[in-house]
Structure formats: C-alpha cells, structure tokens
Scaffold this motif. Structure first.
Motif, PDB file in Angstrom:
ATOM      1  N   GLN A 161     -19.051  34.389 -34.355  1.00  0.00           N
ATOM      2  CA  GLN A 161     -18.664  35.143 -35.741  1.00  0.00           C
ATOM      3  C   GLN A 161     -19.715  36.393 -35.780  1.00  0.00           C
ATOM      4  OE1 GLN A 161     -19.059  32.439 -39.251  1.00  0.00           O
ATOM      5  NE2 GLN A 161     -18.770  34.172 -40.481  1.00  0.00           N
ATOM      6  N   MET A 162     -20.942  36.316 -35.841  1.00  0.00           N
ATOM      7  CA  MET A 162     -21.750  37.374 -35.964  1.00  0.00           C
ATOM      8  C   MET A 162     -22.076  38.300 -34.626  1.00  0.00           C
ATOM      9  SD  MET A 162     -25.270  35.751 -37.875  1.00  0.00           S
ATOM     10  CE  MET A 162     -25.111  35.063 -39.475  1.00  0.00           C
ATOM     11  N   GLY A 163     -21.206  38.147 -33.420  1.00  0.00           N
ATOM     12  CA  GLY A 163     -21.252  39.038 -32.409  1.00  0.00           C
ATOM     13  C   GLY A 163     -22.570  38.873 -31.750  1.00  0.00           C
ATOM     14  N   GLY A 164     -23.404  37.948 -31.703  1.00  0.00           N
ATOM     15  CA  GLY A 164     -24.519  37.623 -31.090  1.00  0.00           C
ATOM     16  C   GLY A 164     -25.895  38.282 -31.929  1.00  0.00           C
ATOM     17  N   PHE A 165     -26.936  37.865 -31.301  1.00  0.00           N
ATOM     18  CA  PHE A 165     -28.155  38.201 -32.202  1.00  0.00           C
ATOM     19  C   PHE A 165     -29.009  39.562 -31.232  1.00  0.00           C
ATOM     20  CE2 PHE A 165     -28.116  33.432 -32.479  1.00  0.00           C
ATOM     21  CZ  PHE A 165     -27.304  33.630 -33.946  1.00  0.00           C
ATOM     22  N   GLY A 174     -32.128  44.710 -25.880  1.00  0.00           N
ATOM     23  CA  GLY A 174     -32.170  43.422 -25.424  1.00  0.00           C
ATOM     24  C   GLY A 174     -32.991  42.559 -26.340  1.00  0.00           C
ATOM     25  N   GLU A 175     -33.469  43.036 -27.442  1.00  0.00           N
ATOM     26  CA  GLU A 175     -34.185  42.496 -28.325  1.00  0.00           C
ATOM     27  C   GLU A 175     -33.563  41.885 -29.500  1.00  0.00           C
ATOM     28  OE1 GLU A 175     -36.852  45.327 -30.327  1.00  0.00           O
ATOM     29  OE2 GLU A 175     -38.239  45.494 -28.317  1.00  0.00           O
ATOM     30  N   ARG A 176     -34.177  40.424 -29.867  1.00  0.00           N
ATOM     31  CA  ARG A 176     -33.222  39.881 -30.994  1.00  0.00           C
ATOM     32  C   ARG A 176     -33.422  40.616 -32.316  1.00  0.00           C
ATOM     33  NH1 ARG A 176     -34.826  33.763 -31.638  1.00  0.00           N
ATOM     34  NH2 ARG A 176     -36.446  34.382 -32.992  1.00  0.00           N
ATOM     35  N   ASP A 177     -32.273  40.467 -33.110  1.00  0.00           N
ATOM     36  CA  ASP A 177     -32.255  40.986 -34.561  1.00  0.00           C
ATOM     37  C   ASP A 177     -32.523  39.823 -35.088  1.00  0.00           C
ATOM     38  OD1 ASP A 177     -31.334  41.415 -37.131  1.00  0.00           O
ATOM     39  OD2 ASP A 177     -29.930  43.036 -36.318  1.00  0.00           O
ATOM     40  N   GLU A 178     -34.021  39.851 -35.761  1.00  0.00           N
ATOM     41  CA  GLU A 178     -34.455  38.906 -36.448  1.00  0.00           C
ATOM     42  C   GLU A 178     -33.749  38.321 -37.864  1.00  0.00           C
ATOM     43  OE1 GLU A 178     -36.384  36.552 -35.364  1.00  0.00           O
ATOM     44  OE2 GLU A 178     -36.938  37.859 -33.256  1.00  0.00           O
ATOM     45  N   GLN A 179     -33.438  39.513 -38.395  1.00  0.00           N
ATOM     46  CA  GLN A 179     -32.581  39.270 -39.561  1.00  0.00           C
ATOM     47  C   GLN A 179     -31.186  38.413 -39.297  1.00  0.00           C
ATOM     48  OE1 GLN A 179     -32.131  43.028 -41.552  1.00  0.00           O
ATOM     49  NE2 GLN A 179     -34.146  42.710 -42.851  1.00  0.00           N
ATOM     50  N   LYS A 180     -30.584  38.827 -38.311  1.00  0.00           N
ATOM     51  CA  LYS A 180     -29.281  38.128 -37.987  1.00  0.00           C
ATOM     52  C   LYS A 180     -29.632  36.754 -37.567  1.00  0.00           C
ATOM     53  CE  LYS A 180     -25.920  40.328 -35.851  1.00  0.00           C
ATOM     54  NZ  LYS A 180     -25.058  40.926 -34.784  1.00  0.00           N
ATOM     55  N   PHE A 181     -30.515  36.593 -36.824  1.00  0.00           N
ATOM     56  CA  PHE A 181     -30.714  35.226 -36.450  1.00  0.00           C
ATOM     57  C   PHE A 181     -31.130  34.355 -37.413  1.00  0.00           C
ATOM     58  CE2 PHE A 181     -33.858  32.090 -34.730  1.00  0.00           C
ATOM     59  CZ  PHE A 181     -32.929  31.284 -33.559  1.00  0.00           C
ATOM     60  N   ALA A 182     -32.007  34.956 -38.475  1.00  0.00           N
ATOM     61  CA  ALA A 182     -32.442  33.947 -39.722  1.00  0.00           C
ATOM     62  C   ALA A 182     -31.183  33.786 -40.744  1.00  0.00           C
ATOM     63  CB  ALA A 182     -33.466  34.675 -40.597  1.00  0.00           C
ATOM     64  N   ALA A 183     -30.229  34.685 -40.793  1.00  0.00           N
ATOM     65  CA  ALA A 183     -28.984  34.491 -41.673  1.00  0.00           C
ATOM     66  C   ALA A 183     -28.140  33.489 -40.777  1.00  0.00           C
ATOM     67  CB  ALA A 183     -28.224  35.707 -41.533  1.00  0.00           C
ATOM     68  N   ALA A 184     -28.069  33.423 -39.255  1.00  0.00           N
ATOM     69  CA  ALA A 184     -27.420  32.547 -38.626  1.00  0.00           C
ATOM     70  C   ALA A 184     -27.975  31.287 -38.624  1.00  0.00           C
ATOM     71  CB  ALA A 184     -27.254  32.772 -37.089  1.00  0.00           C
ATOM     72  N   ARG A 185     -29.339  30.754 -38.775  1.00  0.00           N
ATOM     73  CA  ARG A 185     -29.840  29.875 -39.022  1.00  0.00           C
ATOM     74  C   ARG A 185     -29.667  29.210 -40.433  1.00  0.00           C
ATOM     75  NH1 ARG A 185     -34.485  26.986 -40.385  1.00  0.00           N
ATOM     76  NH2 ARG A 185     -35.173  25.167 -38.997  1.00  0.00           N
ATOM     77  N   ARG A 186     -29.508  30.005 -41.462  1.00  0.00           N
ATOM     78  CA  ARG A 186     -29.395  29.440 -42.788  1.00  0.00           C
ATOM     79  C   ARG A 186     -27.826  29.070 -42.882  1.00  0.00           C
ATOM     80  NH1 ARG A 186     -32.330  34.180 -44.162  1.00  0.00           N
ATOM     81  NH2 ARG A 186     -30.542  35.353 -44.396  1.00  0.00           N
TER      82      ARG A 186
END
Length: 263
Positions: free
Chosen positions: A102-106, A112-124
């Motif tokens: 749904q988010m199109g990955g992080f 190649g770096e992780r988008d920490e905001q998207k990752f945090a939103a995904a975890r929530r």
C-alpha cells in the motif's frame, strides 16, 4: 528488518517480506543473565497474547523455507502449550506485506535509504490493525545467529545446547565430511566450531524489548560445491529435536514464569 525491536542491528529482505525490527547481539550461556529486561510483573500480563513474526537468517547461513518455518512453528507451539494466545507468523506476514504494498515500500530507489517517517507510519498502522483484530500489540522476533561453540572432549557446548561432534551420534561427518568452519580442530577433540543459536526478542506495544533470550540449535558445516546454495555457506539442518530444544531453552523462562504465576 522486523517491526520494532531496538536490539536488531541491521535490515534484511527475505523475498518481499520486510520485518520491522533488528538483529540481536549473541550471548553465551556463561553470561547467565535474566532474560526479562523489564519487571516480570509487567511482562507476564502483557504476553497473554503474542504476534509471532517469521524466523530470519543471517547472511552466510543457508536455511531452506521449510527449515525456517520449522523453527517458527516450534515457537508458536511452545507458546500455545504455555497458555499464550498466538497470532501466527502467517497472519503477521499477510498484514505487513499488505501495508508495504500500500505504501510502495520504505526505501528511496535512488539512495537505498529507508524513509523513517514512512516506516514509522507503517508500524503504527501494523500495530493498530493487530490491536483491532487480535487485541494485542506484543510481537516476538526470532533470528538465527552464527556463533562460536567451544569443544571439550569432542562435545560442543553453547547457549544451553550440547552437540557431540566426535562420537557416533554426530551426523555432520557423514553428511558433510571434514568441512567444519575451524579445520584446525584436526585430530583434536578440543577446539572451536561454528554453531547456530536461536535468538528471540519480545517487544511491548511501545516497542520496548521486554524479553530476550537465546537457545543453541546445532553445529554447522560449510557446504560443498555439489550442494544446493552457495559453496561456503553454512547449512542449517533444523532437525526437529534440536529445534525443540533451542526453542525450549530460549522461551523456557517465560513459559515457566507464566505457569508459576497462574498457580
């Protein structure tokens, strides 16, 4: 990468599955520590229901899907037998993969770096769905680790396990020949070999690690060029009785504590 454990040191990507967590530092049985990282009276009520995540392997360890699943299923069985309501790893994977799609990955496709905001939103979102459907936000992360096992008189000991690598009970000699990681073992019955331990960590709803423990699984040998996988990789056999022992050693303190509290 798993969905939250502060102990995990890196990220892995098995297929399309991304787990939200991190790698666990190896600990030997001689370190003798309390696996409860917060007071037990806090942990025991929280682990009435646990979401199990798939078992992951480090680079350099060839573990078939069936072998990894055997470990995960043993964890689920151990918890159920201990009176824990288990949300199986398959459910976790289905939910987490759906969020990733749904988010199109992080990860940034350029850096190649992780988008920490998207990752945090995904975890929530993950925790919200787990709470809504299963009434728990407690997750168990499991990882296989390659560690040193010290050998005395032909018996390797590490993280609660013993493995006879010199006697007739040892299958490695027949299956792999003389291909131990430490060839300097030579004709000696003492030395050091490489082994696999199971590391488990249980995170609370706030992402704080509540419980961490380790169980020795098996001695490993390097794969030959004729075997499936990359030559030089370690091969995981995951024999059922050794899997059961490793899981029991890693989760035993938690299960026993729950049983004592229920009496």
């Amino acid at each position: 990468m798993t969905a939250g454990s502060a102990l995990l040191r890196g990220a892995i990507l098995p297929g399309i599955l991304v787990l939200a967590g991190c790698f666990l530092p190896p600990v030997t049985q001689e370190d003798a520590y309390d696996p409860f990282l917060v007071p037990r009276e806090t942990v025991l009520p929280a682990v009435a229901a646990i979401v199990v995540t798939p078992t992951v392997s480090p680079e350099g360890l060839f573990a078939s899907a069936a072998a990894a699943r055997r470990v995960t299923e043993a964890i689920e069985t151990q918890l159920r037998d201990g009176g824990v309501r288990v949300v199986p790893a398959e459910e976790y994977t289905r939910i987490w993969d759906g969020i990733i799609r749904q988010m199109g990955g992080f990860f940034d496709p350029l850096t190649g770096e992780r988008d920490e905001q998207k990752f945090a939103a995904a975890r929530r979102e993950l925790l919200g769905e787990l709470e809504g459907r299963f009434h728990t936000q407690v997750l168990l992360y499991a990882e296989l680790q390659i560690v040193d096992a010290y050998v005395e008189d032909g018996v390797a000991e590490w993280d609660g396990a013993e493995h006879d690598i010199a006697g007739e009970r040892q299958p490695i000699a027949d299956a792999y020949g003389d291909t131990f990681e430490r060839d300097d073992l030579g004709g000696s019955r003492d030395g050091v070999v490489s082994a696999v331990s199971l590391a488990v960590a249980i995170d609370g709803p706030d992402g704080r690690v509540m419980y961490r423990n380790f169980g020795g699984l098996e001695v490993v040998a390097r794969r030959s060029a004729t075997m499936v996988g990359q030559p030089g990789d370690f091969a995981l056999r995951a024999e059922p009785q050794r899997v059961a022992w490793a899981v029991g050693w890693a989760l035993g303190p938690l299960v026993r504590a729950r049983g004592a509290a229920a009496r």
